[in-house]
Scaffold this motif. Structure first.
Motif, PDB file in Angstrom:
ATOM      1  N   ASN A 232      -7.389  -3.194   5.606  1.00 16.11           N
ATOM      2  CA  ASN A 232      -6.018  -3.691   5.497  1.00 16.11           C
ATOM      3  C   ASN A 232      -5.363  -4.071   6.820  1.00 16.11           C
ATOM      4  OD1 ASN A 232      -5.898  -3.298   2.651  1.00 16.11           O
ATOM      5  ND2 ASN A 232      -5.650  -1.111   3.004  1.00 16.11           N
TER       6      ASN A 232
ATOM      7  N   GLN B 277      -8.973   2.053   6.680  1.00 12.59           N
ATOM      8  CA  GLN B 277      -7.695   1.356   6.486  1.00 12.59           C
ATOM      9  C   GLN B 277      -7.578   0.156   7.414  1.00 12.59           C
ATOM     10  OE1 GLN B 277      -5.247   1.404   4.476  1.00 12.59           O
ATOM     11  NE2 GLN B 277      -5.256   3.378   3.430  1.00 12.59           N
TER      12      GLN B 277
ATOM     13  N   ASN C 275       5.621  -2.505   7.445  1.00  8.94           N
ATOM     14  CA  ASN C 275       4.210  -2.173   7.370  1.00  8.94           C
ATOM     15  C   ASN C 275       3.623  -2.459   5.992  1.00  8.94           C
ATOM     16  OD1 ASN C 275       3.195  -0.882   9.966  1.00  8.94           O
ATOM     17  ND2 ASN C 275       5.158   0.137   9.677  1.00  8.94           N
TER      18      ASN C 275
ATOM     19  N   ASP D 179      -4.278  -2.176   8.928  1.00  5.17           N
ATOM     20  CA  ASP D 179      -3.084  -1.341   8.808  1.00  5.17           C
ATOM     21  C   ASP D 179      -2.597  -0.823  10.164  1.00  5.17           C
ATOM     22  OD1 ASP D 179      -1.353   0.382   6.953  1.00  5.17           O
ATOM     23  OD2 ASP D 179      -2.277   1.870   8.272  1.00  5.17           O
TER      24      ASP D 179
ATOM     25  N   LYS E 242       4.371  -1.150   3.180  1.00  5.67           N
ATOM     26  CA  LYS E 242       4.057   0.086   2.454  1.00  5.67           C
ATOM     27  C   LYS E 242       5.239   0.556   1.624  1.00  5.67           C
ATOM     28  CE  LYS E 242       0.407   1.614   5.274  1.00  5.67           C
ATOM     29  NZ  LYS E 242      -0.548   2.683   5.367  1.00  5.67           N
TER      30      LYS E 242
ATOM     31  N   ASN F  11       0.846  -1.184   0.000  1.00  2.00           N
ATOM     32  CA  ASN F  11       0.000   0.000   0.000  1.00  2.00           C
ATOM     33  C   ASN F  11       0.880   1.232   0.000  1.00  2.00           C
ATOM     34  OD1 ASN F  11      -2.848  -0.578  -0.002  1.00  2.00           O
ATOM     35  ND2 ASN F  11      -2.443  -1.708   1.897  1.00  2.00           N
TER      36      ASN F  11
END
Length: 967
Positions: free
Chosen positions: A418, A414, A198, A420, A200, A121
DNA sequence: CTGTGAATCTTTTTT
DNA sequence: AGATTCACAG
């Protein structure tokens, strides 16, 4: 195929001579088009694309066009559409048109697995800041503190490196004695690891990873026959590298369009030197190189072209340029200097009024633009425009997505979509009662030390469950209860997502998480009463719901869809099997290696190179233990582990789940009463359990163990964060990258939406106002926001030292740097000037006080007086600018001055400000505020007990409530 | 440790 | 208009 002459004339006949020359340039070349302001570059670019397709038989899918903004790409698509509407056999939708970032993102989505990037992401700026702050706190370094200043230097260090394509493992330390630089580098490493953890990548990474992808697996772009780049002056070095990589299969067929004079994104590491670099590179590679300059301006009057050229003659090392105006209007450029800052908005507003009333020229509101260097200038202008009822719009007010309630809601989404962690962190802070800084970092320690490369989906939820049920100790009773509630909501929301339609789902989230009340608490503003705040929040959430509801993957993400089709098609026919089969000994027969090595020479040619790894090791020798850890973490010659390396290792190991999952999943499902968990465990037992637990998860059967104590003492100054060896938490299941399993359709919708939003710029600056305002509105924009646009009448307020050129450039110590900065400021000025078609007003003011003074911009001094009509002439004073060296440079932070600056002639606002009408207010400095126009600092005097002022935020097209639920 | 409210500071530009 | 900082209460 060649185009029949009649058709050629119909499509391209309106292009002038040099435009046609550029248009018809051979496909097989690096073509550089220098296009000054208003010379019809977009038209040419669109024509060139059409010509390439029609004349050279290029497939639309073999062409890439990069634009600077999303908006520009939409415009280009529209224009192509209308140009080619009679050629139904050409599917121009197959052309990849978009910003560099969105095109690259598409490549990564499809081909990311080739470099081990899957299910990633995008980290937004909030994520970036949170991570960097965490990293800096842990590293606890002397020279880079986790405060705003440290964050800024560090982030700019990181972006700077990424802009030349350097991930930590590629970094070249320029000055080994510079402690600050070394520390920045360490932070960079740690930051990059945190990103990877993470799952990302940040904005800049989109380009860097694409760069790595195209080197590792060049066949991704085997179909590309031509790449066209708009606004080339604002590309950075990694983008230049990408241009050559994209065209590596077609002998570098490149068309670039730009104007070095309009390069104003240096702060983002754009390098207009790319103009010379692309030439050198093309010549080095023995390519055809052509340069064509467009000189006919279709935009501005001769006077405007003259004044802007006069200004740019002061630019260091610039070749003169002559633009020919095709306007026959004999209108001068006007200049006015005001005595006081507050006079300026009055002048501007009344000038607009005056011009509107004069029906001879027939200007409408939409023909006016007020263009400022810094957006804060608008504050005073807004008041005056409101007062006179002049409708305006601000093109980029504070981004919708940064509003508190919006970002809170996005974080919730999020989490739901996800799992997240970065969003969990932020949401728990306001949602979970009894959860603060310390508890979060306690949880984070466990979350991040999961011994995997990445936090698997559901892992955070799991850990929180364990905390909430006491399986992992350390959470207080209040926090436990609240966390359980929180987790239940998440779980419920995930269920709802599967069955409800998007808007219902969204509002149920808003209600469940009590978003409105929590957002209310966060609004500290004193300028609005509670009802008003609540209204704002509701409206903004409705707007978000609309965005969510109207998101249509097929339409909004046309580029993504197009790319997926092109790529799938290409892979079907491709002999290159490496998509699912990653081989580190990449096949050496690809052309990429050559082109990239050519590039290295260009990019880092200077300075002695010191490997950062060596430096680090040297430092680390002081502490044997740390060094050992460092060593263990690195694999053979490979220096620090990068995200790519981690992923590669993951693949090699291909191992299975190493963590024994406790059967706690069900505990929350059974809806445990919070009260059952309130019994606190004795302290001793707790710490022991922490140990056991940590050991439990960090000590699977691999050779590195990290004792719990070490986990907590990562804060040592010289070591980068622990680099954990790679193991896999989840068996990688290629066919099903969505860990959510069944019923993934709606989850996918939410995930796609979230990703789409992160790539989208601020909410499309709603041109939908056309219905309400047939005359449009006056545009208020920053110089940067005005790029590529034009208006009949342009007013440039506050052309004073400290604003343009900005204090930042004036305060720069190093002389060379200062010159570079001032050059960029001058280019900003140039861009502003050249937005005007007919009328251009320059406006300044001057303030003299003992401690500092404000004077008209030094750039005005560079312009001969003959270039403009001075409206002050009667007042005899010579007010056009001052020599640079005579300047009293405003200190970087004059707000520290003891006595706040009192704007002269401050009228006392009448106490009759009422709630519902827009009151006649005097401009800046009214209501007793003291205001420094350079820094924008305002200090509120307690003043007379006025009721809080109402300030309606017009301008931004805010929501119409289409949504179903009323909150 | 966390929660709260008041005071203070910040604001160049943005994919 | 939001972020940050500080002091103080629970």
């Amino acid at each position: 195929m060649t185009i029949v002459p009649t058709e050629f004339d119909r499509l391209f006949g309106s292009l002038n001579e040099s435009q046609q020359k550029a248009l018809k340039a051979t496909n097989d070349s690096v073509l550089q088009i220098v296009a000054g302001p208003g010379t019809g570059k977009t038209k040419l670019l669109v024509s060139r694309v059409a010509y390439l397709i029609l004349n050279f038989d290029l497939l639309p899918s073999s062409i890439i066009v990069t634009t600077f903004t999303k908006k520009a790409s939409i415009e280009m698509k529209d224009r192509l559409n209308s140009l080619l509407k009679d050629h139904e056999n050409i599917n121009f939708k197959k052309i990849q048109i978009g910003t560099f970032h969105s095109i690259c993102f598409g490549y990564l989505k499809f081909y990311g697995k080739c470099i081990g990037l899957e299910n990633f992401n995008i980290a937004d700026t909030k994520d970036q800041k949170d991570m960097l702050k965490m990293v800096l706190q842990k590293l606890n370094m002397e020279n880079i503190q986790p405060d705003k200043f440290g964050m800024r230097t560090c982030l700019s260090y990181i972006t700077k490196n990424k802009s030349i394509g350097s991930h930590p493992e590629d970094v070249v330390i320029l000055d080994p004695t510079d402690v600050k630089e070394l520390q920045c580098f360490q932070a960079y490493q740690a930051y990059q690891e945190t990103l990877a953890k993470n799952g990302k990548i940040d904005f800049d990474d989109i380009l860097v990873f694409t760069y790595k992808l195209l080197i590792q697996r060049p066949s991704c772009v085997a179909n590309i026959r031509h790449i066209l780049v708009d606004e080339f002056q604002d590309t950075n070095i990694i983008q230049l590298k990408l241009i050559f990589l994209f065209s590596q299969y077609c002998n570098d067929n490149i068309t670039i369009v730009g104007d070095a004079d309009q390069s104003i994104y240096g702060f983002r590491n754009a390098s207009y030197e790319n103009f010379s670099k692309i030439k050198t590179t093309a010549l080095q590679k023995n390519r055809n190189f052509m340069q064509i300059t467009l000189e006919q301006s279709y935009r501005s009057t001769a006077a405007i072209l003259q004044i802007s050229e006069a200004l740019m003659r002061h630019q260091t090392g610039r070749t003169d340029k002559l633009l020919i105006s095709n306007s026959d209007k004999q209108i001068p450029v006007y200049y006015i200097d005001h005595e006081y800052p507050e006079d300026e908005p009055i002048f501007i507003a009344s000038k607009i009024d005056e011009l509107l009333k004069d029906t001879n020229n027939g200007y409408l509101l939409k023909d006016f633009a007020i263009i400022a260097r810094a957006s804060r200038i608008f504050l005073s202008l807004e008041k005056e425009l409101l007062k006179r009822g002049i409708r305006y719009r601000i093109t980029k007010g504070h981004s919708f997505w940064e509003l508190k309630e919006v970002s809170m809601a996005m974080d919730c989404l999020q989490i739901i979509a996800n799992d997240d962690w970065l969003s969990y962190k932020r949401v728990m802070e306001w949602f979970v009662d009894g959860c603060g800084e310390k508890l979060i970092s306690k949880i984070e320690n466990i979350v991040l030390n999961n011994n995997s490369n990445e936090i698997p989906y559901g892992y955070v939820y799991d850990i929180l469950t364990k905390f909430a049920t006491g399986m992992i100790p350390g959470m207080g009773a209040k926090a436990k209860a609240s966390t359980i509630h929180f987790l239940t909501l998440i779980k419920d929301s995930r269920e709802l997502l599967k069955i409800n339609d998007p808007v219902d789902f969204f509002f149920s989230v808003v209600i469940k998480f009590n978003l409105i009340d929590f957002a209310m608490k966060k609004k500290t503003s004193r300028s609005k009463d509670d009802d008003e705040k609540r209204d704002d929040i509701r409206n903004n959430l409705h707007e978000l719901a609309d965005q969510f509801n109207s998101y249509n993957p097929a339409d909004d993400d046309l580029l993504r869809k197009t790319q997926a089709e092109i790529f799938a098609e290409q892979e079907k026919n491709s002999a290159d099997n490496t998509l699912f089969n990653i081989d580190n000994n990449q096949s050496a027969n690809e052309p990429s290696i050559k082109s990239s090595s050519t590039f290295e020479d260009i990019t880092h040619s200077q300075t002695s190179r010191v490997s950062p790894k060596d430096l680090l090791n040297k430092q680390a020798q002081k502490s044997p233990k740390k060094r050992q850890r460092n060593k263990k973490a690195s694999v053979g010659e490979k220096p620090q582990t990068s995200i790519i390396d981690l992923f590669k290792m993951e693949r090699k190991e291909g191992s299975s789940l190493k963590i024994k999952k406790e059967p706690v999943d069900d505990i929350v499902n059974k809806n445990i009463e919070p009260n059952n968990n309130e019994k606190e465990q004795p302290v001793e037992q707790c710490t022991e359990e922490i140990g056991q637990y940590t050991e439990h998860i960090t000590k699977p059967d691999i050779d590195v163990t990290i004792e719990p104590t070490e986990v907590e003492s990562i804060t040592t100054s010289t070591t980068p964060l622990v680099v954990l060896p790679a193991i896999t938490l989840q068996p990688t299941n290629q066919s099903n990258p969505t860990p959510l399993g069944i019923c993934a359709e709606k989850e996918k919708f939410l995930r796609d939406f979230l990703q789409f939003i992160q790539l989208a710029e601020s909410i499309a600056a709603t041109d939908e106002n056309d219905v309400n305002d047939p005359n449009g509105r006056v545009t208020l924009t920053t110089i940067h926001g005005s790029k590529g646009l034009e208006w009949s009448v342009v007013l440039l307020p506050s052309l004073i030292n400290g604003i343009i050129p900005s204090v930042y450039s004036l305060a720069e110590q190093s002389i060379e740097k200062k010159e570079l900065l001032l050059d960029e400021e001058r280019r900003c000025f140039y861009v502003a000037l050249t937005r005007a078609k007919d009328l251009l007003y320059l406006s300044t003011y001057h303030v003299s006080r003992s401690d500092y003074s404000i004077k008209p911009s030094c750039f005005l001094k560079e312009i001969p007086q003959s270039c403009y009509k001075n409206l002050n002439e009667s007042t005899s004073n010579q007010l056009q600018g001052y020599e640079l060296d005579q300047l009293s440079i405003p200190s970087a932070a004059p707000f520290h001055a003891k006595e706040p600056f009192q704007a002269p002639r401050v009228p006392n606002i009448s106490a009759s400000s009422t709630q519902n009408t827009i009151v006649k207010t005097e401009v800046i400095g009214s209501s007793g505020d003291s205001y420094n126009p350079v820094t924008g600092a305002i200090s509120n005097e307690p003043s007379n007990n006025l009721p809080p002022k109402k300030k309606k935020r017009l301008g931004m097209g805010r929501p119409k409530n289409n949504s179903k639920l009323i909150l």
